[in-house]
Scaffold this active site. Structure first.
Site, mmCIF file in Angstrom:
data_model
loop_
_atom_site.group_PDB
_atom_site.id
_atom_site.type_symbol
_atom_site.label_atom_id
_atom_site.label_comp_id
_atom_site.label_asym_id
_atom_site.label_seq_id
_atom_site.Cartn_x
_atom_site.Cartn_y
_atom_site.Cartn_z
ATOM 1 N N HIS A 1 104.705 -46.866 -28.464
ATOM 2 C CA HIS A 1 104.020 -45.882 -29.319
ATOM 3 C C HIS A 1 104.446 -44.497 -28.861
ATOM 4 O O HIS A 1 104.221 -44.111 -27.724
ATOM 5 C CB HIS A 1 102.499 -46.028 -29.231
ATOM 6 C CG HIS A 1 101.772 -45.107 -30.166
ATOM 7 N ND1 HIS A 1 101.419 -45.478 -31.461
ATOM 8 C CD2 HIS A 1 101.356 -43.823 -30.023
ATOM 9 C CE1 HIS A 1 100.805 -44.476 -32.052
ATOM 10 N NE2 HIS A 1 100.756 -43.453 -31.198
ATOM 11 N N CYS A 2 105.075 -43.758 -29.758
ATOM 12 C CA CYS A 2 105.632 -42.451 -29.408
ATOM 13 C C CYS A 2 104.673 -41.342 -29.846
ATOM 14 O O CYS A 2 104.410 -41.188 -31.047
ATOM 15 C CB CYS A 2 106.989 -42.251 -30.075
ATOM 16 S SG CYS A 2 107.712 -40.626 -29.748
ATOM 17 N N PRO A 3 104.165 -40.546 -28.921
ATOM 18 C CA PRO A 3 103.256 -39.460 -29.324
ATOM 19 C C PRO A 3 103.958 -38.355 -30.093
ATOM 20 O O PRO A 3 103.315 -37.623 -30.846
ATOM 21 C CB PRO A 3 102.716 -38.947 -27.978
ATOM 22 C CG PRO A 3 103.764 -39.310 -26.983
ATOM 23 C CD PRO A 3 104.349 -40.612 -27.464
#
Length: 411
Positions: free
Chosen positions: A128-130
């Protein structure tokens, strides 16, 4: 109005909310600052548009910006692809090889993982890439990796513009003394630009140069990491699963041979699984081409073995101090405050007497599952995350294996 309604649907408006997050705000701000300053520095002070080279340079800067934003927004809004809620394999016998997800009330397809941020099971989840406020997975892996390539290239071009602008504008204004260096911003240059290169312009260019160089190094390293796993047809999560598989086999001396099932044996074939001319990756996100010695559930069976092994090797702790779940709790000591895990994984609040099954940890923090009541288990609840080590003590009278539940395939 009817024309707009064909493009702006409720679903699209919901996806636009992804922009309202610190990750996209920072990422888009960096892109805007570097692109704007590079264009302004070029056409005003360094390479005017009335020259052939200046026109080509301007077109290249615009091209970088468009390509970067195209891949960035596709990575964000196309998304990774999600396993349907309540999904079950066509062959009911295959459920014995799969994990059940309480959150999605369905089975996890091969290569999928549940994301706590998205609250869905993600196809071929990498992480999950912020920065895009979304997961990187099956459908957007190519867009995300292309963004990681184009951003350093564009920032490198911009950095050259910034350096050359400051050099050409300050060259005739710098005077060296025995122990001093003087920059006279009021000095008249031989060739006058459209606007004077003032102190604010110098400060803005220097700031943009720092952003461009930092982005080139940081994002460039991420691109190298992504390409390493793509060329082996893996994800970051699967690389960790493979490492744990080797550790499990070595620890128990089982004599097994673990072969990663999705490595097709050729870097080019692995590359084409992600990158295609159409932009859509191969496969449906559920069934995958595998190594000749493997089958569709080789990796999921290994995951089940690792889940069982984690339950056996987990250690039972009891909370001796209350903890409110703060990310950096100053009341738990300076070392706990400064050594907080650099991860978006949650922290779990604790009350005195709570029981936790710890599976990993550092010197100052631990990670584990809180033991819940029967009612909470029936409701499908699960509480796991980080907590300060000083808030718990090890239970010497019992082992974690005696408290594990029978739901061995549950998320």
């Amino acid at each position: 109005m009817n024309f707009l309604s064909t493009f702006v649907t409720f679903k699209n408006l919901h996806e636009v909310r992804r922009l309202c997050h610190w990750g996209p705000i920072i990422a888009l701000s960096v892109i805007a600052i570097c692109s704007t300053m590079a264009i302004l520095d070029s056409i005003i002070w360094y390479w005017p548009l009335d020259t052939t080279g200046g026109s080509i340079n301007f077109i290249m800067l615009i091209n970088w910006t468009v390509l970067i934003l195209y891949n960035y927004f596709n990575a964000m809004f196309v998304g990774p692809g999600y396993i349907p809620l309540g999904w079950k394999p066509e062959n009911q016998q295959d459920t014995q090889y799969l994990q059940f997800c309480r959150g999605c009330q369905g089975y996890k397809a091969p290569r999928s993982h549940h994301c706590r941020k998205c609250n869905r099971c993600v196809m071929k989840m990498d992480h999950h890439c912020p920065w895009i406020n979304n997961c990187c997975g099956h459908l957007n892996h190519a867009y995300f990796t292309s963004f990681l390539l184009l951003a350093p290239l564009g920032c490198s071009h911009a950095a050259v513009i910034f350096i050359m602008t400051m050099y050409t504008q300050l060259y005739e204004r710098i005077s060296f003394g025995w122990s001093t260096v003087r920059i006279d911003m009021s000095a008249v240059r031989q060739f006058q630009p459209l606007m004077p290169f003032s102190v604010p312009a110098f400060a803005a260019t220097l700031f943009a140069l720092g952003l461009a160089l930092g982005t080139t190094i940081a994002v460039g390293m991420l691109f190298v990491i992504q390409m390493k796993v793509i060329l082996r047809n893996k994800t970051s999560i699967e690389s960790w699963i493979e490492e744990k598989a080797k550790d499990r086999i070595q620890h128990y001396q089982t004599g097994e041979e673990f072969i990663f099932p999705y490595d097709l044996g050729s870097r080019w074939l692995n590359f084409k699984q992600v990158f295609t001319w159409s932009g859509t990756p191969r496969g449906d996100g559920i069934v995958w081409p595998v190594h000749p010695k493997c089958h569709q559930h080789t990796l999921t069976i290994e995951q089940l073995k690792q889940k069982a092994d984690k339950r056996v090797r987990s250690v039972q702790y009891r909370a001796v101090e209350d903890y409110n779940g703060a990310c950096c709790p100053l009341s738990k000591g300076l070392q706990t405050f400064f050594r907080t895990p650099c991860t978006e994984e949650p922290r779990i609040p604790l009350c005195k007497g709570d029981t936790i099954l710890a599976t990993r940890g550092t010197k100052w923090w631990m990670y584990g599952d809180k033991v819940l009541t029967e009612e909470q288990l029936r409701a499908g609840d699960r509480v796991r995350g980080w907590f300060p080590r000083r808030c718990v003590e090890k239970c010497h009278y019992d082992t974690a294996a005696s408290d594990t539940t029978s739901d061995k395939k549950v998320n």
